[in-house]
Design an enzyme around this catalytic site. Structure first.
Site, PDB file in Angstrom:
ATOM      1  N   LEU A  16      28.283  75.103  94.219  1.00  0.00           N
ATOM      2  CA  LEU A  16      29.120  73.972  94.654  1.00  0.00           C
ATOM      3  C   LEU A  16      28.536  73.351  95.913  1.00  0.00           C
ATOM      4  O   LEU A  16      28.484  72.128  96.067  1.00  0.00           O
ATOM      5  CB  LEU A  16      30.558  74.440  94.926  1.00  0.00           C
ATOM      6  N   CYS A  45      28.301  66.505  86.935  1.00  0.00           N
ATOM      7  CA  CYS A  45      28.467  67.592  87.912  1.00  0.00           C
ATOM      8  C   CYS A  45      28.893  67.160  89.314  1.00  0.00           C
ATOM      9  O   CYS A  45      29.808  67.762  89.872  1.00  0.00           O
ATOM     10  CB  CYS A  45      27.179  68.393  88.012  1.00  0.00           C
ATOM     11  N   PHE A  46      28.225  66.164  89.899  1.00  0.00           N
ATOM     12  CA  PHE A  46      28.436  65.916  91.330  1.00  0.00           C
ATOM     13  C   PHE A  46      29.910  65.661  91.656  1.00  0.00           C
ATOM     14  O   PHE A  46      30.487  66.311  92.520  1.00  0.00           O
ATOM     15  CB  PHE A  46      27.584  64.738  91.809  1.00  0.00           C
ATOM     16  N   GLY A  50      23.355  75.363  78.298  1.00  0.00           N
ATOM     17  CA  GLY A  50      23.128  76.511  77.406  1.00  0.00           C
ATOM     18  C   GLY A  50      21.908  76.320  76.513  1.00  0.00           C
ATOM     19  O   GLY A  50      21.071  77.232  76.399  1.00  0.00           O
ATOM     20  N   PHE A  81      25.778  68.984  98.851  1.00  0.00           N
ATOM     21  CA  PHE A  81      24.716  68.527  99.763  1.00  0.00           C
ATOM     22  C   PHE A  81      23.867  67.437  99.105  1.00  0.00           C
ATOM     23  O   PHE A  81      23.501  66.449  99.742  1.00  0.00           O
ATOM     24  CB  PHE A  81      23.805  69.703 100.165  1.00  0.00           C
ATOM     25  N   ARG A 133      27.436  70.204  66.732  1.00  0.00           N
ATOM     26  CA  ARG A 133      26.410  70.452  67.754  1.00  0.00           C
ATOM     27  C   ARG A 133      25.422  71.526  67.276  1.00  0.00           C
ATOM     28  O   ARG A 133      24.209  71.391  67.427  1.00  0.00           O
ATOM     29  CB  ARG A 133      27.063  70.906  69.056  1.00  0.00           C
ATOM     30  N   LYS A 192      21.184  58.536  84.499  1.00  0.00           N
ATOM     31  CA  LYS A 192      19.855  58.531  85.112  1.00  0.00           C
ATOM     32  C   LYS A 192      18.823  58.416  83.996  1.00  0.00           C
ATOM     33  O   LYS A 192      19.177  58.499  82.813  1.00  0.00           O
ATOM     34  CB  LYS A 192      19.618  59.769  85.968  1.00  0.00           C
ATOM     35  N   SER A 210      28.156  78.670  83.731  1.00  0.00           N
ATOM     36  CA  SER A 210      28.896  77.454  84.081  1.00  0.00           C
ATOM     37  C   SER A 210      29.121  77.415  85.587  1.00  0.00           C
ATOM     38  O   SER A 210      29.135  78.454  86.244  1.00  0.00           O
ATOM     39  CB  SER A 210      30.289  77.446  83.442  1.00  0.00           C
ATOM     40  N   THR A 217      37.030  68.660  85.275  1.00  0.00           N
ATOM     41  CA  THR A 217      38.128  68.590  86.236  1.00  0.00           C
ATOM     42  C   THR A 217      39.446  68.584  85.462  1.00  0.00           C
ATOM     43  O   THR A 217      39.559  67.936  84.418  1.00  0.00           O
ATOM     44  CB  THR A 217      38.009  67.287  87.063  1.00  0.00           C
TER      45      THR A 217
HETATM   46  P1  NAI Z   1      28.488  70.674  77.693  1.00  0.00           P
HETATM   47  O1  NAI Z   1      29.798  70.048  77.544  1.00  0.00           O
HETATM   48  O2  NAI Z   1      27.246  69.921  77.335  1.00  0.00           O
HETATM   49  O3  NAI Z   1      28.435  72.043  76.844  1.00  0.00           O
HETATM   50  C1  NAI Z   1      29.465  72.977  76.821  1.00  0.00           C
HETATM   51  C2  NAI Z   1      29.581  73.515  75.391  1.00  0.00           C
HETATM   52  O4  NAI Z   1      30.487  74.617  75.395  1.00  0.00           O
HETATM   53  C3  NAI Z   1      30.133  72.507  74.380  1.00  0.00           C
HETATM   54  O5  NAI Z   1      29.198  72.321  73.335  1.00  0.00           O
HETATM   55  C4  NAI Z   1      31.438  73.157  73.883  1.00  0.00           C
HETATM   56  O6  NAI Z   1      31.682  72.919  72.507  1.00  0.00           O
HETATM   57  C5  NAI Z   1      31.170  74.618  74.141  1.00  0.00           C
HETATM   58  N1  NAI Z   1      32.369  75.447  74.244  1.00  0.00           N
HETATM   59  C6  NAI Z   1      33.496  75.212  74.969  1.00  0.00           C
HETATM   60  N2  NAI Z   1      34.363  76.229  74.817  1.00  0.00           N
HETATM   61  C7  NAI Z   1      33.771  77.123  73.994  1.00  0.00           C
HETATM   62  C8  NAI Z   1      34.165  78.395  73.474  1.00  0.00           C
HETATM   63  N3  NAI Z   1      35.339  78.951  73.817  1.00  0.00           N
HETATM   64  N4  NAI Z   1      33.321  79.037  72.637  1.00  0.00           N
HETATM   65  C9  NAI Z   1      32.135  78.488  72.308  1.00  0.00           C
HETATM   66  N5  NAI Z   1      31.708  77.300  72.769  1.00  0.00           N
HETATM   67  C10 NAI Z   1      32.509  76.627  73.624  1.00  0.00           C
HETATM   68  O7  NAI Z   1      28.397  71.167  79.203  1.00  0.00           O
HETATM   69  P2  NAI Z   1      27.085  71.381  80.096  1.00  0.00           P
HETATM   70  O8  NAI Z   1      26.646  70.096  80.695  1.00  0.00           O
HETATM   71  O9  NAI Z   1      26.106  72.223  79.359  1.00  0.00           O
HETATM   72  O10 NAI Z   1      27.702  72.225  81.288  1.00  0.00           O
HETATM   73  C11 NAI Z   1      28.115  73.563  81.124  1.00  0.00           C
HETATM   74  C12 NAI Z   1      28.385  74.149  82.499  1.00  0.00           C
HETATM   75  O11 NAI Z   1      27.177  74.152  83.269  1.00  0.00           O
HETATM   76  C13 NAI Z   1      29.403  73.376  83.323  1.00  0.00           C
HETATM   77  O12 NAI Z   1      30.159  74.287  84.059  1.00  0.00           O
HETATM   78  C14 NAI Z   1      28.545  72.537  84.246  1.00  0.00           C
HETATM   79  O13 NAI Z   1      29.194  72.249  85.455  1.00  0.00           O
HETATM   80  C15 NAI Z   1      27.362  73.458  84.499  1.00  0.00           C
HETATM   81  N6  NAI Z   1      26.122  72.788  84.841  1.00  0.00           N
HETATM   82  C16 NAI Z   1      25.750  71.616  84.215  1.00  0.00           C
HETATM   83  C17 NAI Z   1      24.556  70.997  84.533  1.00  0.00           C
HETATM   84  C18 NAI Z   1      24.151  69.733  83.852  1.00  0.00           C
HETATM   85  O14 NAI Z   1      23.191  69.113  84.322  1.00  0.00           O
HETATM   86  N7  NAI Z   1      24.805  69.301  82.800  1.00  0.00           N
HETATM   87  C19 NAI Z   1      23.631  71.577  85.517  1.00  0.00           C
HETATM   88  C20 NAI Z   1      24.077  72.815  86.054  1.00  0.00           C
HETATM   89  C21 NAI Z   1      25.285  73.377  85.740  1.00  0.00           C
END
Ligand code: NAI
Length: 480
Positions: A217, A272-273, A13, A222, A38, A335, A127, A90
């Site tokens: 996914l 993620c993976f 985000g 892959f 945060r 990484k 997400s 998960t």
């Molecule tokens: P993250 O854990 O860093 O961030 C998620 C944020 O959402 C947290 O700050 C949390 O406090 C907030 N949150 C949760 N419930 C909430 C709510 N009801 N209202 C407001 N805020 C809320 O997660 P990240 O890494 O940014 O991943 C987010 C999604 O993106 C996941 O589904 C992930 O699989 C996907 N994703 C992640 C990548 C990565 O490299 N980290 C790359 C591509 C996709």
């Protein structure tokens, strides 16, 4: 002025919205989160995540058309387009525990959107979610809609941590899935208009909702599969005298295969993976496809095998015990160029070594002591993988010290483990390090970053993944 609100100010985000704000000065972007700390960090000097180039982008837009806030309801109420970028870990209990995605955060975000909205909205899944999530979200929103119209889009994010800003500036593709109705197509166009401010139109792909959800996914499966494939080869290389770098170079030159993601290593990590493959496995099982589920599960099993193999190799090389020996751990993040430690192979390797009573001295340029101690003391869920089974006892955690310098970490150590490919590990003064270590001095390079010949000349016994074995190691017991 179009208003965008993004729920979830995390690794996805935060950077994604910062880049949208930078590239679209006429759009007002608000990033909201339930985590007060945060949001405070996003508004302060020390951003909550480390990502090359992120600071500059945020500083350029923050306060102009980019805002970080905990006032979720206000910004959702005002927005035309709402991205939902909350975490989807998960599930650890209940139906599908260990595999299915936990959509609790997503569902609560959707219910909140339904509660506060007073105008039509486009709701974008950012997400990574299971296929058909949009259908569930649609039901939650429309059943509580009070006449408000929602369009759900799937716009999965393909950025990689460590190169997020570069990936967002210049994406291989932007994928937008939507309903095949006139309203759905109109919503797709509205989101396309945002990305078209900087992404060439031919890189913006639109599909139906389910293809977009599944493509994310599939892409992660892959990518992880390539790593597990080359890691499986690395074990065979060690057994035969082949060199995995030479093999992957030769294989990757085939234009049908390509050179990327063919580096052998101690294993993949990151949030993620593993999570996304487990999710895929669960979806396959639920759809009556156990063979397909098992096929993808093997990618995770090879990853666990590789981490175990590394620990076993280390212990067997050091006379079958590391009890009481100091092992320097260089790198803890999953990484380079990120401070993220989620699912990092370092956790399993460190736990394996602590299980054999090693003393660990850990250095990572971006990971705090607090984070490392938390990661090592957490009792993780058993995903069906033995490496996660044992929680660390408080006494084991006491065997860990975290230092802020590679020279300090390696002083008086018996062995060095390189677990993250930070550039600085390539240029350390290894002669100085060798002089200050116990002898024989071992290096176990889990990322193949060191110059093996140079280190052997200095006097180190070096193990590199998938490379011809050091004569010393050839005499040691075979590693399963
Ligand atoms: P993250 O854990 O860093 O961030 C998620 C944020 O959402 C947290 O700050 C949390 O406090 C907030 N949150 C949760 N419930 C909430 C709510 N009801 N209202 C407001 N805020 C809320 O997660 P990240 O890494 O940014 O991943 C987010 C999604 O993106 C996941 O589904 C992930 O699989 C996907 N994703 C992640 C990548 C990565 O490299 N980290 C790359 C591509 C996709």
């Amino acid at each position: 002025m179009v208003k965008i609100c993004c729920i979830g100010a995390g690794y996805v985000g935060g950077p994604t919205m910062a880049v949208i704000a930078l590239k679209c000065p006429s759009i007002e972007v608000a990033v909201v989160d339930i985590s007060v700390s945060r949001i405070a960090a996003w508004n302060g000097d020390q951003l909550p995540i480390y990502e090359p180039g992120l600071d500059e982008v945020v500083k350029q837009c923050r306060g102009n058309n980019l805002f970080f806030s905990t006032d979720i309801e206000k910004h959702v109420f005002e927005a035309d387009i709402i991205f939902v970028s909350v975490n989807t870990p998960t599930k650890t209990r209940g139906l599908g525990a260990g595999k299915a995605a936990d959509l609790t955060y997503w569902e609560s975000a959707a219910r909140m959107i339904a509660d506060v909205s007073k105008s039509n909205k486009i709701v974008v899944e950012k997400s990574t979610v299971p296929v058909k999530t949009a259908e569930a979200i649609e039901k939650i929103l429309t059943h509580n809609s009070r006449g408000i119209k929602y369009q759900i889009l799937s716009n999965p994010e393909f950025l990689a941590e460590g190169t997020a800003i570069q990936d967002l500036f210049n994406p291989d593709r932007v994928l937008i899935g939507g309903r095949e109705t006139p309203e759905g197509q109109k919503a797709i166009q509205a989101l396309k208009d945002v990305y078209a401010q900087w992404v060439p139109e031919d890189r913006i792909i639109s599909t139906n909702l389910w293809s977009a959800e599944l493509s994310k996914l599939a892409a992660n499966a892959f990518l992880a599969q390539r790593i597990s494939s080359v890691n499986a080869m690395s074990a065979l290389c060690e057994a035969t005298g082949a060199d995995v770098s030479q093999v992957s170079h030769a294989v990757g030159k085939d234009t049908r295969i390509g050179p990327k993601f063919l580096q052998a290593s101690v294993g993949f990590g990151g949030s993620c993976f593993q999570k996304d493959i487990l999710n895929l496995v669960y979806i396959c099982e639920c759809n009556g496809l156990p063979e397909v589920a098992n096929y993808w599960k093997q990618v995770i099993k090879i990853n666990d095998y590789q981490k175990n193999r590394f620990v076993n190799r280390l212990v067997s090389s050091m006379f079958n015990t590391v009890s009481g020996k100091k092992i320097a751990i260089l790198g803890f993040a999953f990484k380079k160029d990120t401070g993220d430690t989620r699912e990092t192979p370092a956790i399993d390797v460190c736990k394996g070594l602590l299980g054999d009573k090693a003393r660990l001295s850990i250095y990572d340029p971006q990971v705090t002591e607090d984070q490392i101690q938390r990661d090592l003391s957490l009792n993780k869920f058993d995903w069906d993988h033995p490496v996660h089974l044992q929680p660390m006892s408080p006494s084991a955690v006491k065997q860990v010290s975290v230092v802020w310098d590679a020279y300090e970490a390696t002083k008086d150590a018996h062995g060095i483990c390189i677990l993250t490919e930070w550039d600085e590990f390539k240029t350390l003064d290894y002669q100085r390090i060798f002089d200050n270590m116990q002898k024989p001095a071992f290096v176990f390079d889990g990322r193949n970053v060191v110059n093996v010949d140079k280190l052997r000349e200095i006097g180190f016994i070096v193990y590199s993944i998938g490379k011809p074995l050091d004569p010393w190691l050839q005499d040691m017991p075979a590693v399963a």
